[in-house]
Scaffold this motif. Structure first.
Motif, PDB file in Angstrom:
ATOM      1  N   ILE A   1      43.464   7.746  47.668  1.00  0.00           N
ATOM      2  CA  ILE A   1      43.992   6.663  46.835  1.00  0.00           C
ATOM      3  C   ILE A   1      44.151   5.426  47.703  1.00  0.00           C
ATOM      4  O   ILE A   1      44.769   5.497  48.771  1.00  0.00           O
ATOM      5  N   ARG A   2      43.592   4.302  47.247  1.00  0.00           N
ATOM      6  CA  ARG A   2      43.841   3.017  47.904  1.00  0.00           C
ATOM      7  C   ARG A   2      44.928   2.340  47.082  1.00  0.00           C
ATOM      8  O   ARG A   2      44.743   2.059  45.905  1.00  0.00           O
ATOM      9  N   THR A   3      46.066   2.102  47.704  1.00  0.00           N
ATOM     10  CA  THR A   3      47.213   1.558  46.987  1.00  0.00           C
ATOM     11  C   THR A   3      47.059   0.062  46.742  1.00  0.00           C
ATOM     12  O   THR A   3      46.237  -0.604  47.380  1.00  0.00           O
ATOM     13  N   GLU A   4      47.864  -0.434  45.825  1.00  0.00           N
ATOM     14  CA  GLU A   4      47.817  -1.839  45.435  1.00  0.00           C
ATOM     15  C   GLU A   4      48.002  -2.774  46.631  1.00  0.00           C
ATOM     16  O   GLU A   4      47.384  -3.834  46.710  1.00  0.00           O
ATOM     17  N   ASP A   5      48.823  -2.357  47.601  1.00  0.00           N
ATOM     18  CA  ASP A   5      49.080  -3.197  48.781  1.00  0.00           C
ATOM     19  C   ASP A   5      48.061  -2.989  49.900  1.00  0.00           C
ATOM     20  O   ASP A   5      48.232  -3.471  51.010  1.00  0.00           O
ATOM     21  N   GLY A   6      46.989  -2.233  49.618  1.00  0.00           N
ATOM     22  CA  GLY A   6      45.939  -2.007  50.612  1.00  0.00           C
ATOM     23  C   GLY A   6      46.151  -0.778  51.466  1.00  0.00           C
ATOM     24  O   GLY A   6      45.330  -0.473  52.327  1.00  0.00           O
ATOM     25  N   GLY A   7      47.229  -0.050  51.239  1.00  0.00           N
ATOM     26  CA  GLY A   7      47.495   1.180  51.985  1.00  0.00           C
ATOM     27  C   GLY A   7      46.596   2.309  51.509  1.00  0.00           C
ATOM     28  O   GLY A   7      45.786   2.149  50.589  1.00  0.00           O
ATOM     29  N   ARG A   8      46.752   3.450  52.142  1.00  0.00           N
ATOM     30  CA  ARG A   8      45.921   4.611  51.844  1.00  0.00           C
ATOM     31  C   ARG A   8      46.802   5.842  51.696  1.00  0.00           C
ATOM     32  O   ARG A   8      47.689   6.069  52.512  1.00  0.00           O
ATOM     33  N   VAL A   9      46.555   6.614  50.662  1.00  0.00           N
ATOM     34  CA  VAL A   9      47.229   7.893  50.454  1.00  0.00           C
ATOM     35  C   VAL A   9      46.138   8.947  50.362  1.00  0.00           C
ATOM     36  O   VAL A   9      45.144   8.756  49.655  1.00  0.00           O
ATOM     37  N   ALA A  10      46.313  10.033  51.098  1.00  0.00           N
ATOM     38  CA  ALA A  10      45.361  11.141  51.025  1.00  0.00           C
ATOM     39  C   ALA A  10      46.147  12.415  50.755  1.00  0.00           C
ATOM     40  O   ALA A  10      47.251  12.600  51.266  1.00  0.00           O
ATOM     41  N   ALA A  11      45.557  13.279  49.941  1.00  0.00           N
ATOM     42  CA  ALA A  11      46.191  14.551  49.607  1.00  0.00           C
ATOM     43  C   ALA A  11      45.132  15.629  49.486  1.00  0.00           C
ATOM     44  O   ALA A  11      43.991  15.362  49.108  1.00  0.00           O
ATOM     45  N   ALA A  12      45.521  16.856  49.797  1.00  0.00           N
ATOM     46  CA  ALA A  12      44.681  18.026  49.548  1.00  0.00           C
ATOM     47  C   ALA A  12      45.081  18.561  48.184  1.00  0.00           C
ATOM     48  O   ALA A  12      46.261  18.746  47.907  1.00  0.00           O
ATOM     49  N   VAL A  13      44.102  18.776  47.319  1.00  0.00           N
ATOM     50  CA  VAL A  13      44.355  19.243  45.954  1.00  0.00           C
ATOM     51  C   VAL A  13      43.589  20.546  45.750  1.00  0.00           C
ATOM     52  O   VAL A  13      42.390  20.615  46.008  1.00  0.00           O
ATOM     53  N   ASP A  14      44.301  21.564  45.288  1.00  0.00           N
ATOM     54  CA  ASP A  14      43.692  22.887  45.085  1.00  0.00           C
ATOM     55  C   ASP A  14      43.266  23.070  43.635  1.00  0.00           C
ATOM     56  O   ASP A  14      43.752  23.942  42.928  1.00  0.00           O
ATOM     57  N   GLY A  15      42.347  22.235  43.176  1.00  0.00           N
ATOM     58  CA  GLY A  15      41.865  22.327  41.806  1.00  0.00           C
ATOM     59  C   GLY A  15      42.825  21.678  40.824  1.00  0.00           C
ATOM     60  O   GLY A  15      43.844  21.117  41.200  1.00  0.00           O
ATOM     61  N   GLY A  16      42.474  21.736  39.565  1.00  0.00           N
ATOM     62  CA  GLY A  16      43.258  21.108  38.513  1.00  0.00           C
ATOM     63  C   GLY A  16      42.376  20.147  37.731  1.00  0.00           C
ATOM     64  O   GLY A  16      41.166  20.344  37.625  1.00  0.00           O
ATOM     65  N   PHE A  17      42.988  19.075  37.225  1.00  0.00           N
ATOM     66  CA  PHE A  17      42.263  18.110  36.410  1.00  0.00           C
ATOM     67  C   PHE A  17      42.662  16.683  36.759  1.00  0.00           C
ATOM     68  O   PHE A  17      43.795  16.438  37.160  1.00  0.00           O
ATOM     69  N   LEU A  18      41.725  15.770  36.582  1.00  0.00           N
ATOM     70  CA  LEU A  18      41.971  14.336  36.701  1.00  0.00           C
ATOM     71  C   LEU A  18      41.667  13.747  35.323  1.00  0.00           C
ATOM     72  O   LEU A  18      40.612  14.019  34.756  1.00  0.00           O
ATOM     73  N   HIS A  19      42.611  12.973  34.799  1.00  0.00           N
ATOM     74  CA  HIS A  19      42.471  12.401  33.463  1.00  0.00           C
ATOM     75  C   HIS A  19      42.586  10.888  33.569  1.00  0.00           C
ATOM     76  O   HIS A  19      43.543  10.375  34.146  1.00  0.00           O
ATOM     77  N   VAL A  20      41.597  10.181  33.037  1.00  0.00           N
ATOM     78  CA  VAL A  20      41.583   8.721  33.042  1.00  0.00           C
ATOM     79  C   VAL A  20      41.703   8.235  31.609  1.00  0.00           C
ATOM     80  O   VAL A  20      40.963   8.693  30.734  1.00  0.00           O
TER      81      VAL A  20
END
Length: 133
Positions: free
Chosen positions: A53-72
C-alpha cells in the motif's frame, strides 16, 4: 498528487490497517493487480502473498496476507478497497526466526511427502521472509 481512496485491511481477529492510499498492489490467485482511485469494481481471491500500500502521504505499508478477498467499489467518484484476509501481519510484526523455522519445517515435510499443507506453510514463510529481507 494522485487521488487517494479509503483502504481497510482486516482479518476475522482484528483490523490490521486502515487509512488513505494512492495505490494498492495485491496478488490474486490468477495474477497481480494494482488499484488506484477510480478503479472498476471488482472482487479478487487473494493468494498467499505480500500486499503493498502506498499511503496518501507517500509512505509505504506492506503486509503478508494468507489468502482471502480484495473488494473494490467505486461509486460517485469515490473508491474504496477492502482487504478481507484469512490472516495478515504487517511487515514490522513478522518474527523472522519463527518464519525461518516454519520454512525449514515445511521444506522437511515436503521432502518426506508431497503435503499440500506444507506447501501452504512454505508459501507463508517465504512471503514473510521476503518482506523482512
Amino acid at each position: 498528487m494522485p487521488a487517494s481512496f479509503e483502504v481497510s485491511l482486516v482479518t476475522p481477529e482484528r483490523e490490521v490497517w486502515s487509512g488513505r492510499a494512492t495505490l494498492v498492489v495485491a496478488r490474486g490467485t490468477e495474477g497481480e493487480v494494482g488499484i488506484m482511485a477510480g478503479h472498476a469494481p471488482m472482487l479478487l481471491q487473494l493468494a498467499i502473498s505480500a500486499l503493498h500500500i502506498r499511503t496518501e502521504d507517500g509512505g509505504r505499508v506492506a503486509a503478508a496476507v494468507d489468502g482471502g478477498f480484495l473488494h473494490v467499489t467505486t461509486s460517485g467518484g469515490r473508491t474504496r478497497v477492502d482487504v478481507l484476509g484469512e490472516y495478515a501481519e504487517l511487515e514490522h510484526e513478522i518474527d523472522v526466526e519463527r518464519e525461518r523455522r516454519r520454512k525449514e519445517d515445511a521444506e522437511r515435510r515436503i521432502m518426506e511427502r508431497d503435503d499440500a499443507e506444507a506447501q501452504a506453510e512454505l508459501a507463508k514463510a517465504i512471503t514473510r521472509l521476503s518482506l523482512r529481507a
